[in-house]
Design a protein around this motif. Structure first.
Motif, PDB file in Angstrom:
ATOM      1  N   VAL A  93      89.303  72.095  68.444  1.00  0.00           N
ATOM      2  CA  VAL A  93      89.218  71.959  67.026  1.00  0.00           C
ATOM      3  C   VAL A  93      90.525  72.848  66.697  1.00  0.00           C
ATOM      4  O   VAL A  93      91.031  73.619  66.964  1.00  0.00           O
ATOM      5  N   LEU A  95      92.364  74.223  63.417  1.00  0.00           N
ATOM      6  CA  LEU A  95      92.239  74.796  62.194  1.00  0.00           C
ATOM      7  C   LEU A  95      93.391  74.317  61.455  1.00  0.00           C
ATOM      8  O   LEU A  95      94.190  75.257  61.082  1.00  0.00           O
ATOM      9  N   ALA A 133      85.840  67.990  59.801  1.00  0.00           N
ATOM     10  CA  ALA A 133      84.610  68.625  59.484  1.00  0.00           C
ATOM     11  C   ALA A 133      84.800  69.805  58.432  1.00  0.00           C
ATOM     12  O   ALA A 133      86.253  70.101  58.055  1.00  0.00           O
ATOM     13  N   ASN A 134      83.768  70.028  57.746  1.00  0.00           N
ATOM     14  CA  ASN A 134      83.822  70.999  56.571  1.00  0.00           C
ATOM     15  C   ASN A 134      83.571  72.401  57.122  1.00  0.00           C
ATOM     16  O   ASN A 134      82.578  72.675  57.868  1.00  0.00           O
ATOM     17  N   VAL A 135      84.558  73.427  56.643  1.00  0.00           N
ATOM     18  CA  VAL A 135      84.263  74.783  57.370  1.00  0.00           C
ATOM     19  C   VAL A 135      83.182  75.250  56.166  1.00  0.00           C
ATOM     20  O   VAL A 135      83.255  75.398  54.858  1.00  0.00           O
ATOM     21  N   GLU A 136      81.868  75.903  56.838  1.00  0.00           N
ATOM     22  CA  GLU A 136      80.655  76.062  56.151  1.00  0.00           C
ATOM     23  C   GLU A 136      80.609  77.582  56.099  1.00  0.00           C
ATOM     24  O   GLU A 136      80.332  78.045  55.276  1.00  0.00           O
ATOM     25  N   SER A 146      81.801  78.026  61.470  1.00  0.00           N
ATOM     26  CA  SER A 146      80.840  77.330  61.404  1.00  0.00           C
ATOM     27  C   SER A 146      81.465  76.014  60.751  1.00  0.00           C
ATOM     28  O   SER A 146      81.877  76.005  59.712  1.00  0.00           O
ATOM     29  N   LEU A 147      81.042  74.913  61.424  1.00  0.00           N
ATOM     30  CA  LEU A 147      81.852  73.534  60.966  1.00  0.00           C
ATOM     31  C   LEU A 147      80.698  72.779  60.665  1.00  0.00           C
ATOM     32  O   LEU A 147      79.650  72.488  61.607  1.00  0.00           O
ATOM     33  N   LYS A 148      80.761  71.736  59.870  1.00  0.00           N
ATOM     34  CA  LYS A 148      79.872  70.688  59.531  1.00  0.00           C
ATOM     35  C   LYS A 148      80.398  69.369  59.781  1.00  0.00           C
ATOM     36  O   LYS A 148      81.481  69.085  58.950  1.00  0.00           O
ATOM     37  N   GLN A 173      88.518  71.756  55.075  1.00  0.00           N
ATOM     38  CA  GLN A 173      88.403  70.681  55.800  1.00  0.00           C
ATOM     39  C   GLN A 173      89.529  70.741  56.815  1.00  0.00           C
ATOM     40  O   GLN A 173      90.470  70.917  56.540  1.00  0.00           O
TER      41      GLN A 173
END
Length: 193
Positions: A93, A95, A133-136, A146-148, A173
């Motif tokens: 991942v 960031l 991925a979206n940062v939730e 937490s990523l979606k 994202q």
């Protein structure tokens, strides 16, 4: 045990090669090998060179496979050799905010490497999926983000370097790289002591 280590090492090399060849633009927040599994291990008990058929035996019984033209160095297979298949999954991942946040989706890249001429047959196939991925949620005290993913799946990532979380906010994202490797290797039997 040595044969398992060889195959796992080959799968790890394939995954490591991806990360070396595709250096991230910013430090990677997390790299985790989430799954490693020995899918098959057996001994070669019969070879039919005319049909390129190999019979294998393990604790579950006998299996017969036909080695297609993509299996190089077929002539190097001998009765008594070991045949192992290992699967490994790694997730990286980054960031790093995605430049065009309205664009989501996945990009899949597949590479295959085979053993050099004259070696026992071996092949590593690596699938790399790069997604947005979206940062939730962000838990700064536990260094967890937490990523979606694009399919709506939520997963939590333990961030190894908390400084990387400074410029990330909920709804940003970021880039996620999944790498799967499957290694199939024929090796000479280990010498008995």
């Amino acid at each position: 045990m040595k044969k398992i280590l060889i195959v796992v090492a080959l799968a790890a090399i394939a995954i490591g090669a991806y990360f070396v060849l595709n250096q991230p633009k910013a430090p990677v927040a997390a790299v985790t090998a989430q799954e490693t599994a020995l899918i098959y291990d057996g001994e070669v008990i019969n070879i039919d060179a005319a049909t390129r058929t190999v019979t294998l035996k393990n604790q579950d019984g006998e299996s017969t496979i036909v080695a297609g033209p993509e299996v190089k160095n077929f002539a190097e297979i001998k009765v008594g050799d070991r045949f192992d298949v290992v699967y490994e999954l790694a997730v990286a991942v980054e960031l790093v905010k995605v430049k065009n946040p309205s664009v989501t989706g996945e990009q899949v890249t597949t590479t295959t490497a085979t053993a050099p001429q004259g070696d026992k047959p071996g092949m590593i196939t690596t699938n790399t999926i790069t997604a947005t991925a979206n940062v939730e949620a962000i838990d700064a005290t536990k260094n967890i983000v937490s990523l979606k993913g694009p399919q709506g799946n939520i997963f939590k990532v333990k961030v190894q370097n908390p400084d990387l979380m400074k410029d990330i906010a909920v709804n940003d994202q970021v880039k996620v790289v999944y790498t799967e490797a499957i290694a199939a290797v024929v090796s000479a039997p280990t010498a008995k002591k």
